[in-house]
Motif scaffolding. Structure first.
Motif, PDB file in Angstrom:
ATOM      1  N   GLY A   1       2.167   1.857  -3.379  1.00  0.00           N
ATOM      2  CA  GLY A   1       1.116   2.447  -4.196  1.00  0.00           C
ATOM      3  C   GLY A   1       0.981   3.934  -3.941  1.00  0.00           C
ATOM      4  O   GLY A   1       0.867   4.743  -4.878  1.00  0.00           O
ATOM      5  N   ARG A   2       0.997   4.331  -2.686  1.00  0.00           N
ATOM      6  CA  ARG A   2       0.932   5.746  -2.330  1.00  0.00           C
ATOM      7  C   ARG A   2       2.075   6.537  -2.956  1.00  0.00           C
ATOM      8  O   ARG A   2       1.909   7.685  -3.381  1.00  0.00           O
ATOM      9  CB  ARG A   2       1.028   5.913  -0.811  1.00  0.00           C
ATOM     10  CG  ARG A   2      -0.241   5.800  -0.020  1.00  0.00           C
ATOM     11  CD  ARG A   2       0.057   6.267   1.387  1.00  0.00           C
ATOM     12  NE  ARG A   2      -1.057   6.084   2.298  1.00  0.00           N
ATOM     13  CZ  ARG A   2      -1.047   6.502   3.561  1.00  0.00           C
ATOM     14  NH1 ARG A   2       0.030   7.112   4.030  1.00  0.00           N
ATOM     15  NH2 ARG A   2      -2.087   6.296   4.341  1.00  0.00           N
TER      16      ARG A   2
ATOM     17  N   ARG B   1      -2.744  -0.346  -3.860  1.00  0.00           N
ATOM     18  CA  ARG B   1      -3.494   0.465  -2.896  1.00  0.00           C
ATOM     19  C   ARG B   1      -4.679  -0.269  -2.300  1.00  0.00           C
ATOM     20  O   ARG B   1      -5.274   0.204  -1.317  1.00  0.00           O
ATOM     21  CB  ARG B   1      -3.985   1.754  -3.573  1.00  0.00           C
ATOM     22  CG  ARG B   1      -2.905   2.721  -4.015  1.00  0.00           C
ATOM     23  CD  ARG B   1      -2.184   3.358  -2.830  1.00  0.00           C
ATOM     24  NE  ARG B   1      -3.074   4.049  -1.940  1.00  0.00           N
ATOM     25  CZ  ARG B   1      -3.435   5.328  -2.062  1.00  0.00           C
ATOM     26  NH1 ARG B   1      -2.952   6.043  -3.067  1.00  0.00           N
ATOM     27  NH2 ARG B   1      -4.235   5.891  -1.187  1.00  0.00           N
TER      28      ARG B   1
ATOM     29  N   ARG C   1       0.830  -1.214   0.000  1.00  0.00           N
ATOM     30  CA  ARG C   1       0.000   0.000   0.000  1.00  0.00           C
ATOM     31  C   ARG C   1       0.862   1.262   0.000  1.00  0.00           C
ATOM     32  O   ARG C   1       0.551   2.245  -0.685  1.00  0.00           O
ATOM     33  CB  ARG C   1      -0.951  -0.015   1.188  1.00  0.00           C
ATOM     34  CG  ARG C   1      -2.045  -1.048   1.056  1.00  0.00           C
ATOM     35  CD  ARG C   1      -3.291  -0.599   1.773  1.00  0.00           C
ATOM     36  NE  ARG C   1      -4.355  -1.578   1.650  1.00  0.00           N
ATOM     37  CZ  ARG C   1      -5.600  -1.367   2.077  1.00  0.00           C
ATOM     38  NH1 ARG C   1      -5.909  -0.213   2.664  1.00  0.00           N
ATOM     39  NH2 ARG C   1      -6.529  -2.298   1.938  1.00  0.00           N
TER      40      ARG C   1
ATOM     41  N   GLU D   1      -5.000   3.263   7.329  1.00  0.00           N
ATOM     42  CA  GLU D   1      -5.716   2.296   6.474  1.00  0.00           C
ATOM     43  C   GLU D   1      -5.756   0.929   7.160  1.00  0.00           C
ATOM     44  O   GLU D   1      -5.198  -0.057   6.669  1.00  0.00           O
ATOM     45  CB  GLU D   1      -5.028   2.197   5.113  1.00  0.00           C
ATOM     46  CG  GLU D   1      -4.984   3.519   4.360  1.00  0.00           C
ATOM     47  CD  GLU D   1      -4.352   3.378   2.963  1.00  0.00           C
ATOM     48  OE1 GLU D   1      -4.347   2.264   2.414  1.00  0.00           O
ATOM     49  OE2 GLU D   1      -3.863   4.407   2.453  1.00  0.00           O
TER      50      GLU D   1
END
Length: 264
Positions: free
Chosen positions: A45-46, A78, A42, A259
């Motif tokens: 992805g960010r 993500r 994640r 998250e």
């Protein structure tokens, strides 16, 4: 007149400092590695490291050492959760999970894991600045404190043969990596390894940022190199996997708290 008595320093044993956790069972260690793997994906992805279906992070299973957890083929970094992760054997065959794996990428990872039993995780993505440095066929220069962590501890795989799908190419890449922490794959991108998911992920982030700084510095002028002795000393201070693990913790805290669904 005397002023107020200053407060006394607290005993150091009352101060918290995170260190890598130890787990009593393979099951607990497996869950930990999967959580960190989903979190790292994640974060990648960010940070914009994802490029279509290219890019993977793999984590060795603590019980079945020739099997590796990996992100599902075609799923956005993500959106990955722990339950989405796939377990594949060294031949790229899925043994747990409901998705395919990218065979081309997994071939390289499997060969690196096979050559480096000390490595828990391997990270490779087609990040922008990593690809730019790779297109120049160069290595990181010791021009910042951060880049010194890679001084004489990364190498150039000076070949490009298209999308890697055969084990022999993977073995050649693993051979060039040797005992180092990172590779520049010419005309391709970056690859990093670590004794934890956290360390491998941190090295990738740090290497990508170092590529960005080097490209910007060379575009602006002629960077001043840190001398060999100081570069080695800095690497000895900052270049270990424990330091990488510690450096990565703020990123883990950010992604896991903002998250928390990644843990499902």
């Amino acid at each position: 007149m005397h002023g107020p008595t200053p407060p006394l320093p607290l005993p150091t044993d009352r101060l918290r400092f995170a260190m890598p956790p130890r787990h009593e069972s393979a099951e607990d260690e497996r869950r930990h590695r999967k959580e960190r793997l989903a979190g790292a994906l994640r974060l990648f992805g960010r940070l914009g490291f994802e490029d279509g279906v290219s890019g993977h992070i793999t984590a060795r299973d603590p019980e079945f050492s020739d099997c590796f957890w990996v992100n599902p083929f075609g799923m956005s970094f993500r959106q990955v959760t722990v339950s989405d992760l796939v377990l594949a054997n060294r031949d790229g065959q899925v043994v747990e999970g409901g998705h395919h794996v990218n065979q081309a990428a997994f071939t390289v990872h499997a060969q690196v894991h096979a050559a480096r039993p000390d490595v828990v995780a391997v990270a490779h993505c087609h990040s922008v600045h990593g690809r730019a440095l790779a297109a120049l066929g160069g290595l990181l220069d010791p021009i910042t404190q951060e880049s010194c962590a890679f001084y004489e501890d990364h190498a150039l795989y000076d070949a490009y043969s298209g999308v890697t799908v055969d084990a022999e190419e993977g073995r050649r890449i693993a051979g060039v990596l040797g005992s180092r922490k990172a590779l520049v794959l010419r005309n391709h991108g970056l690859l990093t390894v670590g004794d934890s998911v956290d360390a491998a992920a941190w090295w990738f982030v740090a290497m990508e940022r170092s590529c960005q700084v080097q490209l910007a510095a060379k575009a602006a002028g002629r960077p001043v190199l840190i001398d060999h002795r100081q570069a080695v000393a800095t690497r000895e201070q900052l270049g270990g996997d424990l330091v990488a693990w510690i450096s990565y913790q703020p990123m883990w805290q950010d992604i896991s708290r903002s998250e928390p669904d990644l843990l499902t």
